[in-house]
Write a protein that holds these residues in place. Sequence first.
Motif, PDB file in Angstrom:
ATOM      1  N   LEU A  51      33.305  36.669  43.987  1.00 39.59           N
ATOM      2  CA  LEU A  51      33.249  35.713  42.888  1.00 39.59           C
ATOM      3  C   LEU A  51      32.874  36.455  41.611  1.00 39.59           C
ATOM      4  O   LEU A  51      31.863  37.167  41.571  1.00 39.59           O
ATOM      5  N   PHE A  52      33.690  36.303  40.582  1.00 40.06           N
ATOM      6  CA  PHE A  52      33.352  36.874  39.282  1.00 40.06           C
ATOM      7  C   PHE A  52      34.008  36.034  38.196  1.00 40.06           C
ATOM      8  O   PHE A  52      34.914  35.253  38.448  1.00 40.06           O
ATOM      9  N   ARG A  53      33.523  36.199  36.972  1.00 40.45           N
ATOM     10  CA  ARG A  53      34.069  35.438  35.858  1.00 40.45           C
ATOM     11  C   ARG A  53      34.712  36.372  34.841  1.00 40.45           C
ATOM     12  O   ARG A  53      34.384  37.565  34.758  1.00 40.45           O
ATOM     13  N   PHE A  54      35.623  35.818  34.075  1.00 38.75           N
ATOM     14  CA  PHE A  54      36.274  36.550  32.986  1.00 38.75           C
ATOM     15  C   PHE A  54      36.765  35.529  31.978  1.00 38.75           C
ATOM     16  O   PHE A  54      36.760  34.325  32.228  1.00 38.75           O
ATOM     17  N   LYS A  55      37.189  36.008  30.809  1.00 34.65           N
ATOM     18  CA  LYS A  55      37.609  35.108  29.739  1.00 34.65           C
ATOM     19  C   LYS A  55      39.043  35.395  29.336  1.00 34.65           C
ATOM     20  O   LYS A  55      39.481  36.547  29.316  1.00 34.65           O
ATOM     21  N   ILE A  56      39.771  34.335  29.053  1.00 30.78           N
ATOM     22  CA  ILE A  56      41.083  34.444  28.411  1.00 30.78           C
ATOM     23  C   ILE A  56      41.004  33.577  27.162  1.00 30.78           C
ATOM     24  O   ILE A  56      40.943  32.351  27.260  1.00 30.78           O
ATOM     25  N   GLY A  57      40.946  34.238  26.014  1.00 34.61           N
ATOM     26  CA  GLY A  57      40.707  33.503  24.783  1.00 34.61           C
ATOM     27  C   GLY A  57      39.339  32.845  24.851  1.00 34.61           C
ATOM     28  O   GLY A  57      38.322  33.492  25.130  1.00 34.61           O
ATOM     29  N   PHE A  58      39.303  31.526  24.635  1.00 35.43           N
ATOM     30  CA  PHE A  58      38.033  30.800  24.660  1.00 35.43           C
ATOM     31  C   PHE A  58      37.776  30.126  26.010  1.00 35.43           C
ATOM     32  O   PHE A  58      36.799  29.394  26.170  1.00 35.43           O
ATOM     33  N   SER A  59      38.649  30.352  26.986  1.00 36.79           N
ATOM     34  CA  SER A  59      38.515  29.713  28.294  1.00 36.79           C
ATOM     35  C   SER A  59      37.786  30.631  29.268  1.00 36.79           C
ATOM     36  O   SER A  59      38.051  31.836  29.334  1.00 36.79           O
ATOM     37  N   ASN A  60      36.867  30.036  30.034  1.00 35.11           N
ATOM     38  CA  ASN A  60      36.126  30.774  31.053  1.00 35.11           C
ATOM     39  C   ASN A  60      36.755  30.545  32.428  1.00 35.11           C
ATOM     40  O   ASN A  60      36.978  29.400  32.831  1.00 35.11           O
ATOM     41  N   PHE A  61      37.040  31.619  33.132  1.00 40.56           N
ATOM     42  CA  PHE A  61      37.662  31.568  34.450  1.00 40.56           C
ATOM     43  C   PHE A  61      36.724  32.161  35.496  1.00 40.56           C
ATOM     44  O   PHE A  61      35.880  33.018  35.189  1.00 40.56           O
ATOM     45  N   ALA A  62      36.886  31.719  36.735  1.00 39.48           N
ATOM     46  CA  ALA A  62      36.168  32.302  37.873  1.00 39.48           C
ATOM     47  C   ALA A  62      37.163  32.494  39.001  1.00 39.48           C
ATOM     48  O   ALA A  62      37.928  31.580  39.330  1.00 39.48           O
ATOM     49  N   LEU A  63      37.182  33.684  39.591  1.00 38.92           N
ATOM     50  CA  LEU A  63      38.090  33.969  40.706  1.00 38.92           C
ATOM     51  C   LEU A  63      37.314  34.008  42.009  1.00 38.92           C
ATOM     52  O   LEU A  63      36.315  34.729  42.135  1.00 38.92           O
ATOM     53  N   PHE A  64      37.785  33.213  42.994  1.00 38.79           N
ATOM     54  CA  PHE A  64      37.238  33.201  44.349  1.00 38.79           C
ATOM     55  C   PHE A  64      38.185  33.997  45.250  1.00 38.79           C
ATOM     56  O   PHE A  64      39.374  33.673  45.338  1.00 38.79           O
ATOM     57  N   THR A  65      37.658  35.008  45.940  1.00 36.35           N
ATOM     58  CA  THR A  65      38.508  35.871  46.752  1.00 36.35           C
ATOM     59  C   THR A  65      37.894  36.079  48.132  1.00 36.35           C
ATOM     60  O   THR A  65      36.682  36.330  48.246  1.00 36.35           O
ATOM     61  N   GLY A  66      38.710  35.996  49.180  1.00 30.66           N
ATOM     62  CA  GLY A  66      38.233  36.225  50.540  1.00 30.66           C
ATOM     63  C   GLY A  66      38.053  34.926  51.303  1.00 30.66           C
ATOM     64  O   GLY A  66      38.062  33.832  50.737  1.00 30.66           O
ATOM     65  N   LEU A  67      37.883  35.027  52.600  1.00 31.48           N
ATOM     66  CA  LEU A  67      37.902  33.860  53.478  1.00 31.48           C
ATOM     67  C   LEU A  67      36.768  32.887  53.202  1.00 31.48           C
ATOM     68  O   LEU A  67      36.963  31.672  53.146  1.00 31.48           O
ATOM     69  N   GLU A  68      35.545  33.387  53.029  1.00 39.99           N
ATOM     70  CA  GLU A  68      34.410  32.512  52.754  1.00 39.99           C
ATOM     71  C   GLU A  68      34.596  31.804  51.416  1.00 39.99           C
ATOM     72  O   GLU A  68      34.337  30.597  51.281  1.00 39.99           O
ATOM     73  N   ALA A  69      35.061  32.547  50.427  1.00 44.17           N
ATOM     74  CA  ALA A  69      35.284  31.969  49.096  1.00 44.17           C
ATOM     75  C   ALA A  69      36.417  30.945  49.124  1.00 44.17           C
ATOM     76  O   ALA A  69      36.333  29.889  48.480  1.00 44.17           O
TER      77      ALA A  69
END
Length: 466
Positions: A51-69
């Motif tokens: 789980l980590f966050r990043f930004k595209i313009g003014f929008s905040n995103f979070a990516l969930f990766t892997g089976l538990e996520a």
Amino acid sequence: MSQTAESVNGSGPLMRMPTMSGGWPLLGHLPGFLKDPVSLLTRGWSAEGDLFRFKIGFSNFALFTGLEAHDFYFRAGQDELSAKACYQFTVPIFGKGVAYDVAPELMAEQLGFLFPALRDNAMRRYAKIMYHEVCMYADSLGKEGQLDLPAALNELTVRNASHSLICKEVRHEASSEFAAAYHELQNGINTLGFFFPNLPTAAHRSRDRARQKIHQIFSKIMEKRRREGSDEQDFMQTLMEARYKDGRALTDDEISGILVTVLFAGQHTSAVLGTWTMLELMRDTAYLARVREENEKLYSDTGFMELTTLKQQSILEYAIREGERLHPPLILLIRKVLKPLVYNGYEIPVGTLAMVSPAVSHRLEHIFSDPERFNPDRYAPPAREDKQHHYTLIGFGGGKHRCMGKAFAILQLKIVLGVLFDRFDFSINSCFPLPNYRSWVTGPTEPCLVNYKRRLEPSILKTEVA
């Protein structure tokens, strides 16, 4: 059920999500995302974890990766993670009053009208229609030549899905007119349109004209059917006769919108997945030989495909699943956070755009052995790598929004690939193509030219008389 922030009060301070490095002022990670989103997100996973966050313009995103996520993501309630809030860019395509333009309960009721169209008796009818369409297309190609493979499979799957899922009139009475409008509608699905669906670009203006044209085509057919008292057995007729729970009939606008929604679900991603799978089989000639052997075993006596034998084509189905793993047509699935959520002690604030990426998760080496290699046998016993977890293979989504049309898509691709590889030898014209990330549905960069030559061996599959 996911864990809300309120439910852990008093159990210790919540942590902020890890942040991916390398963002630009104001733009955030937009430049890298537009260039190669999969490489960008894979880098983020490698550095920050599941789980980590990043930004595209003014929008905040979070990516969930892997089976538990994945399990956390897909089990969240619609009042926690909302697809509707993210997919407003589809409203100009599908139309007002349907799909993501209505409350989730009404959307579920509308999609529920599709269930009878996905039962075995209907699928048996679709198989016959699609088999005839693919055979006729193969017969039209001549002895040898060159194809832009994505364009060819798009044309073929439009024929299949419009004829079988929508109505025969679209295929036989308005084929070229409908195909041209539908092509323009497809072009309205792009990365820019996700962020700015109403931006007055040339592509969006063409999209809006095409949507109106398709509605006119459908309305004309429905008007004729009502006038003549049609009793056709297709999805258009099903919707014309359907009633909501409150007894209300569907309007022509609603019927048109649901038909377009179903067509996109049954066609666009299938064309892309079929293209990638064919390309992989062209360079894995040993596995392709096994696909042809399976064809011969199942069809040498009858000479034509039907639902019972199509269900037995496991060798080909494994290849399609591997195409889904390596080249998922939808590289991102997105939901908007409506309530504060907590995952493994990390707070996920309201307003965050939460994502899973099949393109990233499908290549994790702790889940899939030798993940960069095309290996359909990973789905066969005893390996069965896709059975490790409910959400190991997520190319068709998961949870409440899992694609209802998966069985139809697999059925269609078995027919398309089975017939084409029975009739022809194919070869890639140049290097194996790179993915085209400018389109929301990620196919190979076009033109993607392949050479074809009719095989010397007699065809096992014969053109069925409709």
